[in-house]
Design an enzyme around this catalytic site. Structure first.
Site, PDB file in Angstrom:
ATOM      1  N   ASP A  51      37.673  43.198  34.173  1.00  0.00           N
ATOM      2  CA  ASP A  51      37.897  43.960  32.944  1.00  0.00           C
ATOM      3  C   ASP A  51      39.344  44.451  32.877  1.00  0.00           C
ATOM      4  O   ASP A  51      39.760  45.059  31.888  1.00  0.00           O
ATOM      5  CB  ASP A  51      36.874  45.097  32.783  1.00  0.00           C
ATOM      6  CG  ASP A  51      36.913  46.112  33.918  1.00  0.00           C
ATOM      7  OD1 ASP A  51      37.705  45.933  34.862  1.00  0.00           O
ATOM      8  OD2 ASP A  51      36.141  47.097  33.845  1.00  0.00           O
ATOM      9  N   SER A  52      40.141  44.125  33.912  1.00  0.00           N
ATOM     10  CA  SER A  52      41.589  44.335  33.834  1.00  0.00           C
ATOM     11  C   SER A  52      42.170  43.557  32.660  1.00  0.00           C
ATOM     12  O   SER A  52      43.298  43.815  32.237  1.00  0.00           O
ATOM     13  CB  SER A  52      42.262  43.879  35.131  1.00  0.00           C
ATOM     14  OG  SER A  52      41.856  42.573  35.474  1.00  0.00           O
ATOM     15  N   ASP A  90      32.991  41.071  35.667  1.00  0.00           N
ATOM     16  CA  ASP A  90      32.822  42.525  35.638  1.00  0.00           C
ATOM     17  C   ASP A  90      31.848  42.954  34.562  1.00  0.00           C
ATOM     18  O   ASP A  90      31.930  42.477  33.414  1.00  0.00           O
ATOM     19  CB  ASP A  90      34.168  43.191  35.303  1.00  0.00           C
ATOM     20  CG  ASP A  90      34.962  43.566  36.534  1.00  0.00           C
ATOM     21  OD1 ASP A  90      34.363  43.700  37.612  1.00  0.00           O
ATOM     22  OD2 ASP A  90      36.188  43.724  36.403  1.00  0.00           O
ATOM     23  N   LYS A 118      30.006  42.324  39.007  1.00  0.00           N
ATOM     24  CA  LYS A 118      30.619  43.449  39.727  1.00  0.00           C
ATOM     25  C   LYS A 118      30.421  44.734  38.932  1.00  0.00           C
ATOM     26  O   LYS A 118      30.619  44.750  37.707  1.00  0.00           O
ATOM     27  CB  LYS A 118      32.111  43.166  39.960  1.00  0.00           C
ATOM     28  CG  LYS A 118      32.841  44.319  40.652  1.00  0.00           C
ATOM     29  CD  LYS A 118      34.145  43.876  41.298  1.00  0.00           C
ATOM     30  CE  LYS A 118      35.292  43.663  40.357  1.00  0.00           C
ATOM     31  NZ  LYS A 118      35.725  44.889  39.645  1.00  0.00           N
ATOM     32  N   GLU A 120      31.246  49.084  39.129  1.00  0.00           N
ATOM     33  CA  GLU A 120      32.046  50.110  39.795  1.00  0.00           C
ATOM     34  C   GLU A 120      31.196  51.348  40.077  1.00  0.00           C
ATOM     35  O   GLU A 120      30.447  51.793  39.204  1.00  0.00           O
ATOM     36  CB  GLU A 120      33.221  50.528  38.902  1.00  0.00           C
ATOM     37  CG  GLU A 120      34.229  49.424  38.700  1.00  0.00           C
ATOM     38  CD  GLU A 120      35.429  49.869  37.863  1.00  0.00           C
ATOM     39  OE1 GLU A 120      35.581  51.076  37.598  1.00  0.00           O
ATOM     40  OE2 GLU A 120      36.212  48.984  37.477  1.00  0.00           O
ATOM     41  N   GLU A 187      39.214  49.192  46.449  1.00  0.00           N
ATOM     42  CA  GLU A 187      40.534  49.222  45.783  1.00  0.00           C
ATOM     43  C   GLU A 187      41.301  50.478  46.170  1.00  0.00           C
ATOM     44  O   GLU A 187      40.780  51.601  46.072  1.00  0.00           O
ATOM     45  CB  GLU A 187      40.325  49.153  44.257  1.00  0.00           C
ATOM     46  CG  GLU A 187      41.637  49.235  43.488  1.00  0.00           C
ATOM     47  CD  GLU A 187      41.525  48.863  42.016  1.00  0.00           C
ATOM     48  OE1 GLU A 187      40.432  48.459  41.564  1.00  0.00           O
ATOM     49  OE2 GLU A 187      42.555  48.996  41.322  1.00  0.00           O
TER      50      GLU A 187
HETATM   51  O1  KIV Z   1      39.210  44.139  36.818  1.00  0.00           O
HETATM   52  C1  KIV Z   1      39.853  43.743  37.786  1.00  0.00           C
HETATM   53  O2  KIV Z   1      40.767  42.943  37.688  1.00  0.00           O
HETATM   54  C2  KIV Z   1      39.523  44.270  39.099  1.00  0.00           C
HETATM   55  C3  KIV Z   1      40.552  44.062  40.166  1.00  0.00           C
HETATM   56  C4  KIV Z   1      41.515  45.188  40.158  1.00  0.00           C
HETATM   57  C5  KIV Z   1      39.948  43.872  41.476  1.00  0.00           C
HETATM   58  O3  KIV Z   1      38.503  44.870  39.293  1.00  0.00           O
END
Ligand code: KIV
Length: 270
Positions: A51-52, A90, A118, A120, A187
């Site tokens: 989600d970056s 994500d 993934k 968080e 992280e």
């Molecule tokens: O969203 C993302 O790119 C991440 C990385 C910082 C690992 O979670």
């Protein structure tokens, strides 16, 4: 089954075997088919549709505006270009706030082509992790600096420096493994803490800004290519020394992770 380049497909078993052999694996974010193809052909074992993308593609100042529609679209794109890497996607901000949402949204990412999702959080995501794992959806738990909580944390800061918080991270990581997580991503934590977590767990631990002792490294694609507007301490631009443009930079990143020359001391928090 293998892909067009005859590289066997990477599975969670592949990653567990790498950990057992005491070796390292390399991960990178990918958001489109073209880069997914370049990265997976250069030997990246795991592609993260992170989600970056809200920050590096969409120009937001956090990952909070990213929607499920965005994640599904980019997961489809990466799946089309991927040549055998494990594809992780994500679950974006607030897409796993309830049990029903968690199941529905994780299933949507799997249908779009993800092999693992993934989430968080710490202890509070254990129930979601268990629900998904029981239904056949592998989970990676993302701990330490969790960018979806940037407003609660008060900025993108290193986590786990205080001994009490460090101990909580170790305990919650064990809890998430117990709940069925297949991978853990850590992280921005001190190197010593990442080492302790990695040694305490049976599952592979992927680090970013967490030092060299985790089972694997992950970076944001734009950071390894030196095209992000900001460059945190743990970032290295691999394009600078490449003699073969972007594919060469990615091959150098993979090699550096596997040979354990990256991250070096200057990329670590102590
Ligand atoms: O969203 C993302 O790119 C991440 C990385 C910082 C690992 O979670």
């Amino acid at each position: 089954m293998s892909t067009q380049n005859n590289k066997p497909n990477v599975t969670l078993t592949t990653l567990r075997n790498i950990k057992q052999r005491g070796e390292k694996f390399a991960c990178l974010t990918a958001y489109d088919a073209c880069f997914a193809s370049i990265l997976s052909r250069a030997g990246v074992d795991l592609l993260l549709v992170g989600d970056s993308l809200g920050m590096v593609l969409q120009g937001h100042d956090s990952t909070l505006p990213v929607t499920m529609e965005d994640m599904i679209y980019h997961t489809h794109c990466v799946k089309r270009g991927n040549q055998g890497a494990l594809l992780m996607a994500d679950l974006p901000f607030m897409s796993y706030a309830s049990e029903a949402q968690t199941l529905e949204n994780a299933a949507a990412l799997m249908r779009a082509g993800a092999h693992i999702v993934k989430l968080e959080g710490g202890a509070w995501i254990a129930n979601s992790g268990k629900l998904l794992a029981e239904r056949g959806i592998p989970v990676c738990a993302h701990m330490g600096l969790t960018p979806q909580s940037v407003n609660r944390i008060g900025g993108f800061h290193v986590q786990g420096r205080d001994p009490k918080q460090a101990q909580a991270i170790v305990e919650e990581a064990l809890l998430l493994q117990e709940a069925g997580a297949s991978l853990l991503l850590l992280e921005c934590v001190p190197r010593e803490l990442a080492k302790k977590v990695t040694e305490s767990l049976d599952i592979p631990v992927i680090g970013i800004g967490a030092g060299p002792d985790t089972t694997a490294q992950i970076m944001v694609l734009h950071d390894v290519l030196g095209i992000s507007p900001i460059s945190p301490k743990f970032v290295k631009n691999f394009l600078l020394d490449s003699t073969n443009g972007i594919p060469g930079a990615i091959e150098n990143y993979v090699k550096a992770v596997k040979e354990q020359s990256f991250p070096a001391a200057e990329h670590c928090f102590n």
